[in-house]
Scaffold this motif. Structure first.
Motif, PDB file in Angstrom:
ATOM      1  N   LEU A 212       8.408 -13.208  -8.377  1.00  0.00           N
ATOM      2  CA  LEU A 212       7.558 -12.399  -8.007  1.00  0.00           C
ATOM      3  C   LEU A 212       6.565 -11.684  -8.937  1.00  0.00           C
ATOM      4  O   LEU A 212       5.439 -11.352  -8.679  1.00  0.00           O
ATOM      5  N   PRO A 213       7.253 -11.402 -10.296  1.00  0.00           N
ATOM      6  CA  PRO A 213       6.274 -11.107 -11.270  1.00  0.00           C
ATOM      7  C   PRO A 213       5.102 -11.657 -11.572  1.00  0.00           C
ATOM      8  O   PRO A 213       4.179 -11.341 -11.946  1.00  0.00           O
ATOM      9  N   GLU A 214       5.317 -13.033 -11.535  1.00  0.00           N
ATOM     10  CA  GLU A 214       4.042 -13.887 -11.785  1.00  0.00           C
ATOM     11  C   GLU A 214       3.015 -13.684 -10.774  1.00  0.00           C
ATOM     12  O   GLU A 214       1.861 -13.870 -10.812  1.00  0.00           O
ATOM     13  N   VAL A 215       3.480 -13.866  -9.376  1.00  0.00           N
ATOM     14  CA  VAL A 215       2.455 -13.583  -8.448  1.00  0.00           C
ATOM     15  C   VAL A 215       1.769 -12.318  -8.444  1.00  0.00           C
ATOM     16  O   VAL A 215       0.750 -12.022  -8.297  1.00  0.00           O
ATOM     17  N   GLU A 216       2.513 -11.251  -8.859  1.00  0.00           N
ATOM     18  CA  GLU A 216       1.881  -9.768  -9.048  1.00  0.00           C
ATOM     19  C   GLU A 216       0.938  -9.989 -10.197  1.00  0.00           C
ATOM     20  O   GLU A 216      -0.249  -9.415 -10.142  1.00  0.00           O
ATOM     21  N   ALA A 217       1.147 -10.551 -11.313  1.00  0.00           N
ATOM     22  CA  ALA A 217       0.298 -10.699 -12.397  1.00  0.00           C
ATOM     23  C   ALA A 217      -0.934 -11.504 -12.005  1.00  0.00           C
ATOM     24  O   ALA A 217      -2.108 -10.906 -12.488  1.00  0.00           O
ATOM     25  N   ALA A 218      -0.578 -12.424 -11.269  1.00  0.00           N
ATOM     26  CA  ALA A 218      -1.949 -13.216 -10.883  1.00  0.00           C
ATOM     27  C   ALA A 218      -2.676 -12.319  -9.852  1.00  0.00           C
ATOM     28  O   ALA A 218      -4.143 -12.452  -9.910  1.00  0.00           O
ATOM     29  N   SER A 219      -2.027 -11.767  -9.116  1.00  0.00           N
ATOM     30  CA  SER A 219      -2.736 -10.893  -8.070  1.00  0.00           C
ATOM     31  C   SER A 219      -3.623  -9.801  -8.979  1.00  0.00           C
ATOM     32  O   SER A 219      -4.755  -9.521  -8.461  1.00  0.00           O
ATOM     33  N   ASP A 220      -3.142  -9.245  -9.896  1.00  0.00           N
ATOM     34  CA  ASP A 220      -3.644  -8.343 -10.585  1.00  0.00           C
ATOM     35  C   ASP A 220      -5.203  -8.647 -11.082  1.00  0.00           C
ATOM     36  O   ASP A 220      -6.144  -8.101 -11.391  1.00  0.00           O
ATOM     37  N   THR A 221      -5.276 -10.023 -11.583  1.00  0.00           N
ATOM     38  CA  THR A 221      -6.306 -10.678 -12.093  1.00  0.00           C
ATOM     39  C   THR A 221      -7.608 -10.560 -11.028  1.00  0.00           C
ATOM     40  O   THR A 221      -8.878 -10.459 -11.445  1.00  0.00           O
ATOM     41  N   LEU A 222      -7.302 -10.496  -9.706  1.00  0.00           N
ATOM     42  CA  LEU A 222      -8.302 -10.101  -8.647  1.00  0.00           C
ATOM     43  C   LEU A 222      -9.205  -8.768  -9.055  1.00  0.00           C
ATOM     44  O   LEU A 222     -10.261  -8.891  -8.594  1.00  0.00           O
ATOM     45  N   LEU A 223      -8.381  -7.767  -9.758  1.00  0.00           N
ATOM     46  CA  LEU A 223      -9.178  -6.872 -10.083  1.00  0.00           C
ATOM     47  C   LEU A 223     -10.324  -6.812 -10.970  1.00  0.00           C
ATOM     48  O   LEU A 223     -11.071  -5.990 -11.301  1.00  0.00           O
ATOM     49  N   PHE A 224      -9.955  -7.870 -12.097  1.00  0.00           N
ATOM     50  CA  PHE A 224     -10.972  -7.968 -13.281  1.00  0.00           C
ATOM     51  C   PHE A 224     -12.230  -8.322 -12.576  1.00  0.00           C
ATOM     52  O   PHE A 224     -12.559  -8.986 -12.177  1.00  0.00           O
TER      53      PHE A 224
ATOM     54  N   GLU B 139       5.151   0.350  -1.950  1.00  0.00           N
ATOM     55  CA  GLU B 139       5.069   0.335  -3.382  1.00  0.00           C
ATOM     56  C   GLU B 139       4.069  -0.763  -3.950  1.00  0.00           C
ATOM     57  O   GLU B 139       3.237  -0.485  -4.998  1.00  0.00           O
ATOM     58  N   GLN B 140       3.990  -2.006  -3.373  1.00  0.00           N
ATOM     59  CA  GLN B 140       3.264  -3.076  -4.009  1.00  0.00           C
ATOM     60  C   GLN B 140       2.954  -3.932  -2.858  1.00  0.00           C
ATOM     61  O   GLN B 140       4.017  -4.566  -2.167  1.00  0.00           O
ATOM     62  N   LEU B 141       1.801  -4.645  -2.875  1.00  0.00           N
ATOM     63  CA  LEU B 141       1.457  -5.656  -2.106  1.00  0.00           C
ATOM     64  C   LEU B 141       0.536  -6.679  -3.055  1.00  0.00           C
ATOM     65  O   LEU B 141      -0.371  -6.123  -3.534  1.00  0.00           O
ATOM     66  N   SER B 142       0.906  -7.785  -3.184  1.00  0.00           N
ATOM     67  CA  SER B 142       0.304  -8.913  -3.960  1.00  0.00           C
ATOM     68  C   SER B 142       0.272 -10.113  -3.430  1.00  0.00           C
ATOM     69  O   SER B 142       1.239 -10.501  -2.555  1.00  0.00           O
ATOM     70  N   VAL B 143      -0.692 -10.765  -3.697  1.00  0.00           N
ATOM     71  CA  VAL B 143      -1.097 -11.965  -2.901  1.00  0.00           C
ATOM     72  C   VAL B 143      -1.713 -12.931  -4.030  1.00  0.00           C
ATOM     73  O   VAL B 143      -2.712 -12.464  -4.769  1.00  0.00           O
ATOM     74  N   HIS B 144      -1.086 -14.055  -4.350  1.00  0.00           N
ATOM     75  CA  HIS B 144      -1.678 -14.814  -5.464  1.00  0.00           C
ATOM     76  C   HIS B 144      -3.071 -15.401  -5.146  1.00  0.00           C
ATOM     77  O   HIS B 144      -3.480 -15.570  -4.044  1.00  0.00           O
ATOM     78  N   PRO B 145      -3.851 -15.503  -6.163  1.00  0.00           N
ATOM     79  CA  PRO B 145      -5.418 -15.577  -5.843  1.00  0.00           C
ATOM     80  C   PRO B 145      -5.606 -16.827  -5.187  1.00  0.00           C
ATOM     81  O   PRO B 145      -6.514 -17.071  -4.262  1.00  0.00           O
TER      82      PRO B 145
ATOM     83  N   ALA C 151      -9.373   3.514  -4.342  1.00  0.00           N
ATOM     84  CA  ALA C 151     -10.382   4.034  -3.460  1.00  0.00           C
ATOM     85  C   ALA C 151     -11.111   3.088  -2.902  1.00  0.00           C
ATOM     86  O   ALA C 151     -11.672   3.021  -1.647  1.00  0.00           O
ATOM     87  N   ARG C 152     -12.042   2.628  -4.165  1.00  0.00           N
ATOM     88  CA  ARG C 152     -13.051   1.733  -3.465  1.00  0.00           C
ATOM     89  C   ARG C 152     -12.994   0.179  -3.712  1.00  0.00           C
ATOM     90  O   ARG C 152     -14.164  -0.465  -3.384  1.00  0.00           O
ATOM     91  N   VAL C 153     -11.862  -0.384  -4.121  1.00  0.00           N
ATOM     92  CA  VAL C 153     -11.844  -1.661  -4.226  1.00  0.00           C
ATOM     93  C   VAL C 153     -11.710  -2.032  -2.914  1.00  0.00           C
ATOM     94  O   VAL C 153     -10.767  -2.031  -1.983  1.00  0.00           O
ATOM     95  N   PRO C 154     -12.616  -3.145  -2.240  1.00  0.00           N
ATOM     96  CA  PRO C 154     -12.603  -3.717  -0.904  1.00  0.00           C
ATOM     97  C   PRO C 154     -11.226  -4.319  -0.196  1.00  0.00           C
ATOM     98  O   PRO C 154     -10.714  -3.602   0.822  1.00  0.00           O
ATOM     99  N   PHE C 155     -10.309  -4.592  -1.108  1.00  0.00           N
ATOM    100  CA  PHE C 155      -9.219  -5.267  -0.673  1.00  0.00           C
ATOM    101  C   PHE C 155      -8.100  -4.333  -0.945  1.00  0.00           C
ATOM    102  O   PHE C 155      -6.933  -4.574  -1.111  1.00  0.00           O
ATOM    103  N   ASN C 156      -8.290  -3.093  -1.361  1.00  0.00           N
ATOM    104  CA  ASN C 156      -7.398  -1.936  -1.508  1.00  0.00           C
ATOM    105  C   ASN C 156      -7.513  -0.840  -0.214  1.00  0.00           C
ATOM    106  O   ASN C 156      -7.358  -1.311   0.971  1.00  0.00           O
TER     107      ASN C 156
END
Length: 167
Positions: free
Chosen positions: A15-27, A76-82, A115-120
């Motif tokens: 799951l840490p890898e899934v979370e890290a990959a998901s975070d790239t969607l914010l870049f 606390e956390q919702l992560s989806v791999h890109p 607040a403003r990220v569409p998938f948040n």
């Protein structure tokens, strides 16, 4: 669509890898200051200590981590791999989190998000969450997020879903 299930020990290490990959969607998002780093993903020990972790896929490609904050369930956390994004997994996990919080007897399900990220926040609004003024332990969660630097990255809000079935 993969079924939603409880995370097992073998899932937690992935799951840490899934979370890290998901975070790239914010870049590169205009709502996010990309020059500031996000906090790192939770490690398997943190995930194992969570109140509940649900996953989608085998191996997991998405997960939701649930805790307890102020007597309420807290997403606390919702992560989806890109590679698995836009397939309904996030919504399915949120719906499973709502079911779990209701079945566990919690009076509400809270979360904190951008607040403003569409998938948040807009996504969570479409799932039935409403922006709230945090108080008590939820306010302390927001304060901790600010200490971590999340508020400098993008505007944050607290949200709440009342899991009580409507009659």
């Amino acid at each position: 669509m993969p079924r939603i299930r409880d995370a097992g020990a073998a899932d937690l290490v992935l799951l840490p890898e899934v979370e890290a990959a998901s975070d790239t969607l914010l870049f590169g998002r205009p709502e996010i200051r990309g020059d500031l780093p996000l906090p790192g993903p939770a490690d398997p020990q943190e995930l194992a200590a969570a109140r509940k972790v649900l996953v989608a896929g085998e191996p997991p490609v998405a997960f939701v981590r649930l805790e307890e904050v102020g007597g309420c369930a807290h997403l606390e956390q919702l992560s989806v791999h890109p590679a698995a994004a836009r397939a309904g997994l996030g919504r399915a996990l949120v719906e499973a989190a709502v079911r779990w919080s209701r079945e566990a007897g919690y009076p509400a399900l809270t979360l904190c998000t951008f607040a403003r990220v569409p998938f948040n926040a807009p996504f969570y609004s479409s799932c039935g969450f409403a922006v709230v003024q945090p108080s008590g332990e939820l306010a302390r969660v927001r304060e901790h997020e600010a200490e971590l630097g999340l508020d400098r990255i993008g505007e944050r809000v607290a949200m709440c879903f009342d899991p009580t079935p409507q009659s």
